[in-house]
Design an enzyme around this catalytic site. Structure first.
Site, PDB file in Angstrom:
ATOM      1  N   THR A  22     -29.410 -78.400  67.312  1.00 21.08           N
ATOM      2  CA  THR A  22     -28.899 -79.600  67.889  1.00 21.08           C
ATOM      3  C   THR A  22     -28.134 -79.268  68.508  1.00 21.08           C
ATOM      4  O   THR A  22     -27.888 -78.604  69.402  1.00 21.08           O
ATOM      5  CB  THR A  22     -27.612 -79.592  66.164  1.00 21.08           C
ATOM      6  OG1 THR A  22     -28.839 -80.267  65.000  1.00 21.08           O
ATOM      7  CG2 THR A  22     -27.264 -81.218  66.684  1.00 21.08           C
ATOM      8  N   THR A  35     -31.234 -83.708  67.195  1.00 24.71           N
ATOM      9  CA  THR A  35     -31.347 -82.273  66.793  1.00 24.71           C
ATOM     10  C   THR A  35     -33.227 -81.987  66.683  1.00 24.71           C
ATOM     11  O   THR A  35     -33.658 -82.892  66.463  1.00 24.71           O
ATOM     12  CB  THR A  35     -30.455 -81.827  65.489  1.00 24.71           C
ATOM     13  OG1 THR A  35     -30.791 -80.446  64.831  1.00 24.71           O
ATOM     14  CG2 THR A  35     -30.989 -82.923  64.515  1.00 24.71           C
ATOM     15  N   GLY A  53     -23.775 -77.624  65.109  1.00 24.53           N
ATOM     16  CA  GLY A  53     -23.177 -76.363  64.525  1.00 24.53           C
ATOM     17  C   GLY A  53     -23.903 -76.835  62.702  1.00 24.53           C
ATOM     18  O   GLY A  53     -23.104 -75.979  62.075  1.00 24.53           O
ATOM     19  N   GLY A  54     -24.543 -78.036  62.155  1.00 26.69           N
ATOM     20  CA  GLY A  54     -25.389 -78.194  61.058  1.00 26.69           C
ATOM     21  C   GLY A  54     -23.679 -78.497  59.922  1.00 26.69           C
ATOM     22  O   GLY A  54     -23.245 -79.331  60.357  1.00 26.69           O
ATOM     23  N   ASN A  80     -32.936 -80.018  64.283  1.00 30.43           N
ATOM     24  CA  ASN A  80     -32.533 -79.110  63.002  1.00 30.43           C
ATOM     25  C   ASN A  80     -32.144 -77.113  62.875  1.00 30.43           C
ATOM     26  O   ASN A  80     -31.438 -76.836  64.184  1.00 30.43           O
ATOM     27  CB  ASN A  80     -33.396 -78.790  61.360  1.00 30.43           C
ATOM     28  CG  ASN A  80     -32.211 -78.775  60.496  1.00 30.43           C
ATOM     29  OD1 ASN A  80     -31.505 -78.909  60.585  1.00 30.43           O
ATOM     30  ND2 ASN A  80     -33.049 -78.579  59.722  1.00 30.43           N
TER      31      ASN A  80
END
Length: 597
Positions: free
Chosen positions: A398, A416, A491-492, A418
């Site tokens: 992202t 993003t 950073g998920g 992903n």
């Protein structure tokens, strides 16, 4: 250094006496108070190691210098913050292919100078042929098809998002904002960061012919100084420049996407492409210690989860506890543990599942959750259930950019595909990578996704549905209602905790933008029941005390996030810094050389 033949930059620095403000903080008095904050010995980014860029007439901060320069040039030409966002977004798709994209999606938060606020959802959507069990094998086990290959991709939203943002708020001609991406795609020089990314991911890039042909021409990994030419991508951008969103979602580009899906047994069709729409949603707004925070609603979980965390923390005097003291870290972890338990159970696409956002964000609910926190011991996650009853039924790659223009318009965008390089599939003939966002759905309740998030049935795959996200683009207003802080990060699952900490660093600990960005970061997401911290981010004594309180600690080998933030100082100067963890750059229009009187 990436070079483009298209954009001479006309950003002359000017002098400004900063007698009333520190080098990057809200005021000299606040900066003096912030000097009491210290970091653990051995931390990679000690105080003073990162300096902000200050400017008078606009600021762009991204993870890549060329993309920041493209956005700043648009501001210099008289474009507003949304114009700059469009140009920056498309530039990132060329110069930062691991995350920048037109084959993915994201979210935008806007605060215009006249007080208008808006949030735009251009999250990817499941194809109409998608099914709830499409990522399970015959035995009911989750496969890797949600991560790699053609089935992993949702219908992209980025181009629709930029088109819709420009339609509502843009001022310069659309084609002028797309042209820098065309020029960059015709050829850029590979810089060190891009070369390192391509080298580190060469095995993955080589799995699909069309991707390898672009990024590993003649089966060779590009090195620093090599020329990266993305001719098919340049042609795709020409269609977008000439035809707007229809140049992507209809006609030749849509045909190429459908043909790619057929080659790889994917699901996206031309009808899926034509059906996609970016959606304006009511932004989430909540108060934190007198500051209004504006962020994204579902299908982003970021704003709601962050609101619950910060509302819980507002019941504690964090500054009196001491920055990253055992007490501070403990209550932060406990707030995050409870907020993520609720996030993972309840949040999903609001067009498919009723969302308990008002309750999750309420002060009364925060008080209920806070009352379950013991001050001297950790609560095992197994004992922390979602707090609103039975759930409803029915990144890391992202990037983020922040922009403020000289009129006071502010934009925060997180976008993003992903994972790094998304699904690894490049659309043959169109030149762009596709996302693997289908992994953000719940493939099977109780089974973690690639970020370790254990999510519920509310986020199950369904045709046309948008998968839950953690992206948290955010704008913070000061107590007088003026823009103070524009921020976000990749950073998920860690995005929400990173941005909550950035806001707390500024509001609770009065840090300037450079200190708030370089400060160590923490993360807890309920499951797994682990409090993670960056290498040397906590002192050994603090870590030992937290373990004695019952926390399971894990020190990261690398870093958490890539926060890109702008702070607006009391005199109107924009002060920004790119996260030193990854590089990037803040570029200002009318940059200020500080002269402290």
């Amino acid at each position: 250094m990436i070079r483009s033949r298209a954009l001479p930059l006309l950003l002359a620095p000017v002098l400004l006496a900063l007698s009333a403000c520190g080098p990057g903080g809200p005021s000299r008095a606040d900066a003096a108070q912030a000097d009491t904050v210290t970091f653990a010995p051995g931390w990679d980014f000690p105080r003073g190691s990162t300096s902000p860029v200050n400017a008078q007439r606009g600021m762009v901060v991204t993870t890549d210098r060329v993309a920041s320069e493209v956005g700043a040039e648009i501001l210099h030409r008289g474009g507003n913050a949304v114009d700059a966002a469009v140009a920056t977004h498309f530039a990132l798709a060329v110069v930062n292919p691991e995350a920048g994209n037109i084959g993915g999606g994201g979210f935008m938060v806007v605060r215009m100078a006249d007080g208008t606020t808006a949030s735009l959802d251009f999250r990817e959507a499941a194809p109409m042929a998608a099914t709830a069990d499409m990522f399970l094998d015959a035995a009911g086990n989750v496969t890797e098809k949600s991560l790699i290959g053609h089935l992993a991709s949702g219908v992209p939203g980025s181009v629709a998002g930029m088109w819709e943002a420009h339609r509502r708020f843009g001022s310069l001609p659309w084609a002028e904002l797309v042209q820098p991406a065309v020029s960059l795609a015709e050829g850029i020089m590979v810089h060190e960061r891009l070369a390192n990314s391509l080298r580190s991911n060469a095995d993955k890039i080589g799995r699909f012919h069309a991707t390898a042909r672009v990024f590993m021409p003649n089966n060779r990994v590009l090195r620093v100084g090599d020329r990266l030419v993305q001719a098919d991508l340049a042609q795709t951008f020409r269609r977008i420049a000439a035809e707007g969103a229809d140049g992507f979602y209809r006609g030749r580009t849509a045909e190429l996407v459908e043909a790619e899906m057929r080659r790889g047994n994917g699901l996206i069709t031309r009808d899926d492409m034509a059906r996609y729409r970016a959606v304006w949603r009511d932004p989430l707004r909540f108060d934190y210690r007198g500051h209004e925070v504006i962020s994204m609603p579902p299908p982003s979980s970021g704003g709601v989860t962050m609101a619950e965390m910060l509302n819980i923390l507002e019941g504690y005097d964090l500054r009196a506890m001491g920055y990253l003291s055992p007490e501070h870290v403990h209550v932060f972890a406990e707030a995050a543990r409870r907020a993520y338990a609720d996030r993972n159970a309840y949040l999903a696409d609001p067009d498919f599942v009723p969302q308990p956002t008002a309750r999750m964000m309420s002060d009364a609910y925060a008080a209920e959750r806070r009352a379950t926190i013991a001050r001297d011991r950790a609560t095992p996650s197994a004992q922390v259930a979602p707090g609103l009853g039975a759930p409803p039924r029915e990144g890391t790659h992202t990037t983020h950019y922040s922009i403020v223009d000289e009129r006071g318009n502010a934009v925060a965008v997180t976008t993003t595909i992903n994972s790094l390089y998304g699904s690894l599939v490049t659309v043959e003939g169109a030149g762009f990578l596709l996302n693997n966002e289908m992994d953000d759905f719940t493939a099977k309740p109780g089974v973690p996704n690639q970020f370790g998030l254990v999510q519920g049935a509310a986020n199950a795959v369904a045709p046309g549905k948008r998968m839950l996200s953690a992206m948290t683009p955010t704008i913070v207003l000061d107590p007088s209602g003026k823009v103070l802080f524009v921020t976000g990060t990749p950073g998920g699952a860690t995005i929400i905790t990173s941005i909550a900490q950035a806001i707390s660093n500024v509001v609770d600990f009065r840090m300037d933008v450079a200190t708030a960005t370089s400060a160590p970061r923490l993360h807890h997401q309920h499951l797994p029941d682990t409090l993670r911290y960056e290498r040397a981010g906590l002192s050994p004594a603090t870590a030992a005390r937290l373990r004695a309180m019952g926390h399971a600690l894990a020190q990261r080998e690398g870093f958490q996030g890539d926060v890109q933030s702008i702070m607006v100082l009391p005199n109107g100067v924009q002060s920004a810094v790119a996260d030193p963890r990854r590089g990037g750059a803040a570029v200002g229009v009318g940059e200020v050389r500080r002269v402290v009187q």
